[in-house]
Design an enzyme around this catalytic site. Structure first.
Site, PDB file in Angstrom:
ATOM      1  N   ARG A  55       0.822  -1.206   0.000  1.00  0.00           N
ATOM      2  CA  ARG A  55       0.000   0.000   0.000  1.00  0.00           C
ATOM      3  C   ARG A  55       0.853   1.252   0.000  1.00  0.00           C
ATOM      4  O   ARG A  55       0.455   2.289  -0.552  1.00  0.00           O
ATOM      5  CB  ARG A  55      -0.935  -0.015   1.219  1.00  0.00           C
ATOM      6  CG  ARG A  55      -2.092  -0.992   1.072  1.00  0.00           C
ATOM      7  CD  ARG A  55      -2.822  -1.213   2.398  1.00  0.00           C
ATOM      8  NE  ARG A  55      -3.163  -0.006   3.085  1.00  0.00           N
ATOM      9  CZ  ARG A  55      -4.403   0.485   3.216  1.00  0.00           C
ATOM     10  NH1 ARG A  55      -5.424  -0.168   2.673  1.00  0.00           N
ATOM     11  NH2 ARG A  55      -4.631   1.584   3.901  1.00  0.00           N
ATOM     12  N   SER A  56       2.022   1.199   0.630  1.00  0.00           N
ATOM     13  CA  SER A  56       2.907   2.370   0.634  1.00  0.00           C
ATOM     14  C   SER A  56       3.320   2.701  -0.797  1.00  0.00           C
ATOM     15  O   SER A  56       3.354   3.873  -1.204  1.00  0.00           O
ATOM     16  CB  SER A  56       4.157   2.094   1.484  1.00  0.00           C
ATOM     17  OG  SER A  56       3.788   1.647   2.761  1.00  0.00           O
ATOM     18  N   ARG A  75       1.184  12.675 -10.196  1.00  0.00           N
ATOM     19  CA  ARG A  75       1.091  14.130 -10.007  1.00  0.00           C
ATOM     20  C   ARG A  75       2.412  14.819 -10.392  1.00  0.00           C
ATOM     21  O   ARG A  75       2.396  15.912 -10.975  1.00  0.00           O
ATOM     22  CB  ARG A  75       0.709  14.465  -8.571  1.00  0.00           C
ATOM     23  CG  ARG A  75      -0.743  14.191  -8.255  1.00  0.00           C
ATOM     24  CD  ARG A  75      -1.644  15.189  -8.980  1.00  0.00           C
ATOM     25  NE  ARG A  75      -3.025  15.022  -8.599  1.00  0.00           N
ATOM     26  CZ  ARG A  75      -4.000  14.580  -9.405  1.00  0.00           C
ATOM     27  NH1 ARG A  75      -3.739  14.275 -10.668  1.00  0.00           N
ATOM     28  NH2 ARG A  75      -5.224  14.457  -8.971  1.00  0.00           N
ATOM     29  N   HIS A 115       2.298  15.216 -13.909  1.00  0.00           N
ATOM     30  CA  HIS A 115       1.407  16.314 -14.299  1.00  0.00           C
ATOM     31  C   HIS A 115       2.108  17.668 -14.173  1.00  0.00           C
ATOM     32  O   HIS A 115       1.762  18.627 -14.869  1.00  0.00           O
ATOM     33  CB  HIS A 115       0.134  16.305 -13.428  1.00  0.00           C
ATOM     34  CG  HIS A 115      -0.801  15.186 -13.774  1.00  0.00           C
ATOM     35  ND1 HIS A 115      -1.673  14.627 -12.873  1.00  0.00           N
ATOM     36  CD2 HIS A 115      -0.991  14.500 -14.943  1.00  0.00           C
ATOM     37  CE1 HIS A 115      -2.366  13.667 -13.475  1.00  0.00           C
ATOM     38  NE2 HIS A 115      -1.963  13.571 -14.717  1.00  0.00           N
ATOM     39  N   SER A 175       8.383   3.918   3.218  1.00  0.00           N
ATOM     40  CA  SER A 175       8.289   2.657   3.963  1.00  0.00           C
ATOM     41  C   SER A 175       7.976   3.012   5.409  1.00  0.00           C
ATOM     42  O   SER A 175       8.800   3.644   6.083  1.00  0.00           O
ATOM     43  CB  SER A 175       9.605   1.868   3.873  1.00  0.00           C
ATOM     44  OG  SER A 175       9.561   0.771   4.759  1.00  0.00           O
ATOM     45  N   GLY A 176       6.814   2.613   5.867  1.00  0.00           N
ATOM     46  CA  GLY A 176       6.445   2.913   7.248  1.00  0.00           C
ATOM     47  C   GLY A 176       7.467   2.364   8.221  1.00  0.00           C
ATOM     48  O   GLY A 176       7.936   3.067   9.129  1.00  0.00           O
ATOM     49  N   SER A 177       7.835   1.110   8.012  1.00  0.00           N
ATOM     50  CA  SER A 177       8.828   0.473   8.892  1.00  0.00           C
ATOM     51  C   SER A 177      10.225   1.032   8.643  1.00  0.00           C
ATOM     52  O   SER A 177      11.070   1.043   9.548  1.00  0.00           O
ATOM     53  CB  SER A 177       8.847  -1.037   8.640  1.00  0.00           C
ATOM     54  OG  SER A 177       9.167  -1.293   7.278  1.00  0.00           O
ATOM     55  N   GLY A 178      10.467   1.439   7.417  1.00  0.00           N
ATOM     56  CA  GLY A 178      11.814   1.909   7.044  1.00  0.00           C
ATOM     57  C   GLY A 178      12.790   0.771   6.849  1.00  0.00           C
ATOM     58  O   GLY A 178      13.998   0.992   6.717  1.00  0.00           O
ATOM     59  N   THR A 214      11.831  -2.227   4.786  1.00  0.00           N
ATOM     60  CA  THR A 214      11.445  -3.112   3.680  1.00  0.00           C
ATOM     61  C   THR A 214      12.607  -3.198   2.679  1.00  0.00           C
ATOM     62  O   THR A 214      13.078  -2.174   2.171  1.00  0.00           O
ATOM     63  CB  THR A 214      10.148  -2.603   3.017  1.00  0.00           C
ATOM     64  OG1 THR A 214       9.131  -2.580   4.028  1.00  0.00           O
ATOM     65  CG2 THR A 214       9.699  -3.484   1.870  1.00  0.00           C
ATOM     66  N   SER A 255      -2.140   1.409   8.032  1.00  0.00           N
ATOM     67  CA  SER A 255      -3.118   2.222   7.290  1.00  0.00           C
ATOM     68  C   SER A 255      -2.868   3.717   7.427  1.00  0.00           C
ATOM     69  O   SER A 255      -2.891   4.452   6.430  1.00  0.00           O
ATOM     70  CB  SER A 255      -4.540   1.905   7.764  1.00  0.00           C
ATOM     71  OG  SER A 255      -4.875   0.583   7.460  1.00  0.00           O
ATOM     72  N   GLU A 279       0.107   4.744   5.371  1.00  0.00           N
ATOM     73  CA  GLU A 279      -0.119   4.623   3.929  1.00  0.00           C
ATOM     74  C   GLU A 279      -1.058   5.725   3.424  1.00  0.00           C
ATOM     75  O   GLU A 279      -0.824   6.307   2.359  1.00  0.00           O
ATOM     76  CB  GLU A 279      -0.658   3.218   3.637  1.00  0.00           C
ATOM     77  CG  GLU A 279       0.389   2.146   3.959  1.00  0.00           C
ATOM     78  CD  GLU A 279      -0.162   0.902   4.638  1.00  0.00           C
ATOM     79  OE1 GLU A 279      -1.388   0.695   4.593  1.00  0.00           O
ATOM     80  OE2 GLU A 279       0.632   0.141   5.225  1.00  0.00           O
TER      81      GLU A 279
HETATM   82  O1  LIG Z   1       1.000  -3.136   2.204  1.00  0.00           O
HETATM   83  C1  LIG Z   1       1.350  -2.757   3.296  1.00  0.00           C
HETATM   84  C2  LIG Z   1       0.392  -2.838   4.455  1.00  0.00           C
HETATM   85  O2  LIG Z   1       0.906  -2.484   5.693  1.00  0.00           O
HETATM   86  C3  LIG Z   1      -0.388  -4.116   4.505  1.00  0.00           C
HETATM   87  O3  LIG Z   1      -1.376  -3.995   5.500  1.00  0.00           O
HETATM   88  C4  LIG Z   1       2.676  -2.082   3.473  1.00  0.00           C
HETATM   89  O4  LIG Z   1       2.616  -0.906   2.707  1.00  0.00           O
HETATM   90  C5  LIG Z   1       3.820  -2.989   2.973  1.00  0.00           C
HETATM   91  O5  LIG Z   1       3.867  -4.142   3.761  1.00  0.00           O
HETATM   92  C6  LIG Z   1       5.150  -2.214   3.033  1.00  0.00           C
HETATM   93  O6  LIG Z   1       5.476  -1.928   4.370  1.00  0.00           O
HETATM   94  P1  LIG Z   1       6.356  -0.672   4.746  1.00  0.00           P
HETATM   95  O7  LIG Z   1       7.550  -0.683   3.825  1.00  0.00           O
HETATM   96  O8  LIG Z   1       6.740  -0.888   6.170  1.00  0.00           O
HETATM   97  O9  LIG Z   1       5.515   0.555   4.540  1.00  0.00           O
END
Ligand SMILES: O=C([C@H](O)CO)[C@H](O)[C@H](O)COP(=O)(O)O
Length: 202
Positions: free
Chosen positions: A64-65, A75, A78, A104-107, A109, A166, A169
């Site tokens: 999702r990230s 964008r 654009h 990357s939320g976790s930093g 990945t 969530s 993201e």
């Molecule tokens: O798809 C994701 C989600 O958390 C699933 O619920 C995350 O974006 C994906 O796992 C990547 O993680 P991060 O690199 O830690 O953002």
């Protein structure tokens, strides 16, 4: 003829799913209010300067990230930037003078950290969106854009009541849209100017 089937469904009335949906929507928007209050706006200002200067803008993220960053890449296109999503067939080599926007939320990945390291090795700028300023991704960044959201494995729900990553993201989309808005307003172009680059093969 009505296509609604609501008369056939038991939605639980005002105290049921309908009310809980409203509460959930309010909860999510309130969490975003807190994210905005916790931002380092100077860092976002530097990010805007770098993107303005950059020849090419590359994005990388997984799940999702990554999907949220793909919207940002569109964008940037654009705005007239050469925008590329890492992993796409037509994405060229990154070189000095380009910028990699990595989320990357976790930093931690692997794919994202590996791309950031490769970009830094080429002396390209790296903008890192992450919840963790001490992460591997942040250590490779020219500018770390800390998003004070929950990591996807923060199961206690202390930072966010939402599932997994969530809040992070969603923030990637909202904050890169804010970045786009700043860049657009500073560009002196109109919405009609930008519309010339809107996809016409869709
Ligand atoms: O798809 C994701 C989600 O958390 C699933 O619920 C995350 O974006 C994906 O796992 C990547 O993680 P991060 O690199 O830690 O953002």
């Amino acid at each position: 003829m009505s296509t609604s089937t609501s008369h056939e469904l038991d939605t639980g009335g005002a105290g049921g799913d309908a009310a809980r949906f409203g509460e959930a929507a309010h909860l999510i928007t309130a969490e975003h209010g807190r994210i905005v209050e916790g931002l380092d706006t100077d860092a976002w200002g530097k990010a805007a300067e770098i993107i303005t200067s950059a020849s090419g803008v590359f994005t990388v993220g997984t799940g999702r990230s990554g999907l949220a960053l793909q919207m940002a890449a569109m964008r940037f296109m654009h705005l007239g930037k050469a925008a590329h999503v890492v992993g796409e067939t037509t994405t060229p080599a990154i070189v000095e003078g380009d910028v990699l926007v990595a989320a990357s939320g976790s930093g931690s990945t692997k794919r994202v950290v590996t791309a950031a390291r490769a970009a830094a090795d080429q002396r390209a700028w790296v903008l890192a969106l992450t919840t963790d300023p001490d992460s591997d991704l942040a250590s490779l960044a020219t500018v770390t854009l800390v998003v004070p959201a929950a990591d996807k494995q923060d199961f206690d729900g202390t930072t966010s009541a939402q599932y997994a990553g969530s809040l992070f993201e969603q923030s990637v989309l909202i904050l890169t849209d804010a970045l786009f808005h700043v860049l657009w307003q500073g560009s002196g172009t109109t919405a009609r100017d930008l519309w010339r680059l809107h996809a016409n093969l869709e």
